[in-house]
Design an enzyme around this catalytic site. Sequence first.
Site, PDB file in Angstrom:
ATOM      1  N   GLU A  37       8.154  21.150 -38.938  1.00 60.81           N
ATOM      2  CA  GLU A  37       9.434  21.618 -39.468  1.00 60.81           C
ATOM      3  C   GLU A  37      10.594  20.825 -38.877  1.00 60.81           C
ATOM      4  O   GLU A  37      10.523  20.345 -37.743  1.00 60.81           O
ATOM      5  CB  GLU A  37       9.602  23.109 -39.147  1.00 60.81           C
ATOM      6  CG  GLU A  37       8.675  23.954 -39.990  1.00 60.81           C
ATOM      7  CD  GLU A  37       8.571  25.396 -39.522  1.00 60.81           C
ATOM      8  OE1 GLU A  37       8.339  26.259 -40.378  1.00 60.81           O
ATOM      9  OE2 GLU A  37       8.694  25.668 -38.323  1.00 60.81           O
ATOM     10  N   CYS A  60      17.460  18.949 -36.260  1.00 62.93           N
ATOM     11  CA  CYS A  60      16.510  19.138 -35.160  1.00 62.93           C
ATOM     12  C   CYS A  60      15.122  18.777 -35.694  1.00 62.93           C
ATOM     13  O   CYS A  60      14.648  19.397 -36.650  1.00 62.93           O
ATOM     14  CB  CYS A  60      16.566  20.591 -34.696  1.00 62.93           C
ATOM     15  SG  CYS A  60      15.364  20.982 -33.410  1.00 62.93           S
ATOM     16  N   CYS A  88       1.941  21.769 -29.970  1.00 62.85           N
ATOM     17  CA  CYS A  88       2.406  21.243 -28.684  1.00 62.85           C
ATOM     18  C   CYS A  88       1.394  21.638 -27.623  1.00 62.85           C
ATOM     19  O   CYS A  88       0.818  22.717 -27.688  1.00 62.85           O
ATOM     20  CB  CYS A  88       3.768  21.842 -28.342  1.00 62.85           C
ATOM     21  SG  CYS A  88       4.485  21.180 -26.814  1.00 62.85           S
ATOM     22  N   CYS A 100       4.356  26.528 -23.317  1.00 64.18           N
ATOM     23  CA  CYS A 100       5.405  27.428 -22.826  1.00 64.18           C
ATOM     24  C   CYS A 100       5.165  28.822 -23.420  1.00 64.18           C
ATOM     25  O   CYS A 100       4.984  28.954 -24.633  1.00 64.18           O
ATOM     26  CB  CYS A 100       6.786  26.899 -23.203  1.00 64.18           C
ATOM     27  SG  CYS A 100       7.109  25.238 -22.571  1.00 64.18           S
ATOM     28  N   CYS A 103       7.235  30.354 -26.448  1.00 71.99           N
ATOM     29  CA  CYS A 103       7.493  29.496 -27.607  1.00 71.99           C
ATOM     30  C   CYS A 103       6.381  29.641 -28.645  1.00 71.99           C
ATOM     31  O   CYS A 103       5.194  29.514 -28.322  1.00 71.99           O
ATOM     32  CB  CYS A 103       7.591  28.045 -27.132  1.00 71.99           C
ATOM     33  SG  CYS A 103       7.612  26.836 -28.458  1.00 71.99           S
ATOM     34  N   CYS A 148      15.690  28.264 -31.889  1.00 74.13           N
ATOM     35  CA  CYS A 148      14.923  27.662 -30.794  1.00 74.13           C
ATOM     36  C   CYS A 148      13.675  28.478 -30.474  1.00 74.13           C
ATOM     37  O   CYS A 148      13.728  29.685 -30.318  1.00 74.13           O
ATOM     38  CB  CYS A 148      15.783  27.607 -29.539  1.00 74.13           C
ATOM     39  SG  CYS A 148      16.965  26.292 -29.588  1.00 74.13           S
TER      40      CYS A 148
HETATM   41 FE1  SF4 Z   1       6.275  22.628 -26.537  1.00 78.90          FE
HETATM   42 FE2  SF4 Z   1       7.484  24.899 -27.223  1.00 78.90          FE
HETATM   43 FE3  SF4 Z   1       7.407  24.153 -24.646  1.00 78.90          FE
HETATM   44 FE4  SF4 Z   1       8.956  22.806 -26.436  1.00 78.90          FE
HETATM   45  S1  SF4 Z   1       9.209  24.931 -25.768  1.00 78.90           S
HETATM   46  S2  SF4 Z   1       7.584  21.917 -24.858  1.00 78.90           S
HETATM   47  S3  SF4 Z   1       7.645  22.923 -28.298  1.00 78.90           S
HETATM   48  S4  SF4 Z   1       5.630  24.685 -25.934  1.00 78.90           S
END
Ligand code: SF4
Length: 357
Positions: free
Chosen positions: A110, A123, A130, A134, A137, A348
């Site tokens: 996206e 963005c 990923c 995190c 996220c 975000c």
């Molecule tokens: Fe990856 Fe999400 Fe951490 Fe960004 S916030 S590095 S996209 S896991």
Amino acid sequence: MISKTNLLGMTLAQLQQLCAAEDMPKYTAKQMCDWLYAKRVDSVDAMTNLSLKARSRLNEIAYIGRHAPVQCQVSTDGTKKYLFEIEDEDREMHVSSPNSDNSQFKRYVEAVYIPDGDRATLCISCQVGCRMGCRFCVTGQQGFHGNLTAADILNQIFSIPEFTTLTNVVYMGMGEPMDNLDSVLGSTEVLTADWGLGWSPKRITVSSVGIIPGLRRFLKESQCHLAVSLHNPFAQERLAIMPMQKAYPIAEVVALLKQYDWSGQRRVSFEYTMFAGLNDDLRHATELVSMLKGLYCRVNLIRFHASPDTPYRTASSQAMNQFRDYLNAHGITCTIRASRGEDIMAACGLLAGQACQ
Ligand code: SF4
């Protein structure tokens, strides 16, 4: 099956190599850059000042990997979230089988278009999913499903209808840029080179959780701004929400950044997503001021957007205002970033790379 070369994302030097290999004049590479990046054509046939013979040969061996988004969702605040399909590397093999169901090989990323007065920021994503994990996220919870090429990254920019209105690009979508640095630097080179779009690097910000080897290379090879995801100044508390803290402690990341001169054109900023009861009090603000002392930087506070499956909660406006005021009073420029596109899951930490049904 012979795979064709994607011309989108190729640098002038790479195109010169291609021209040399194909016995085309060297100046053809510069002409191709002009068509690819200044004029943004989407077919070799549109490169009308190349000889017919050159176009014919290029059509045999190359293509321009431009493709429109497959979906667009529009927020009540004007933010737009675009969904792009990413070609599977083995796609041609799958497509060549008449009975195959290709849907299982489809992957999406996206990009979020954010208009704001006379500015418009895009963005963009650099990976499918990923691997940083995190905890807060949505992308991180999906795991890793592949790197984007420089062409995949540039296509997000080139293929939205609002391309000509863009003033800024931020690499803050899906993925960790320092974990796919070749493609990220390839794309920023196209954006900033005089044979490319010729943008100032000041229009581009690349984010990172703080992968130190990648940061070193990025700071050496790029002049674009850097945004580091900090989120908590205490090692153990940060580790609880960001697994990469174990390999690359934030104290070491900040120590590295203090070795660079940030008083010129290039900026470093720190992203600080605020969670109720986790990182939003005076203890954290005090430690953050202490940690960043002596570093010319700014801090952006981000309102956390709670998704249904997360245990984390949004910090109060009062806590965010107090945190911001404390940092500003202690010499660190701090702002609360306006929240955009929450109703379309474009804010975000909410990018999932999934099509709406
Ligand atoms: Fe990856 Fe999400 Fe951490 Fe960004 S916030 S590095 S996209 S896991």
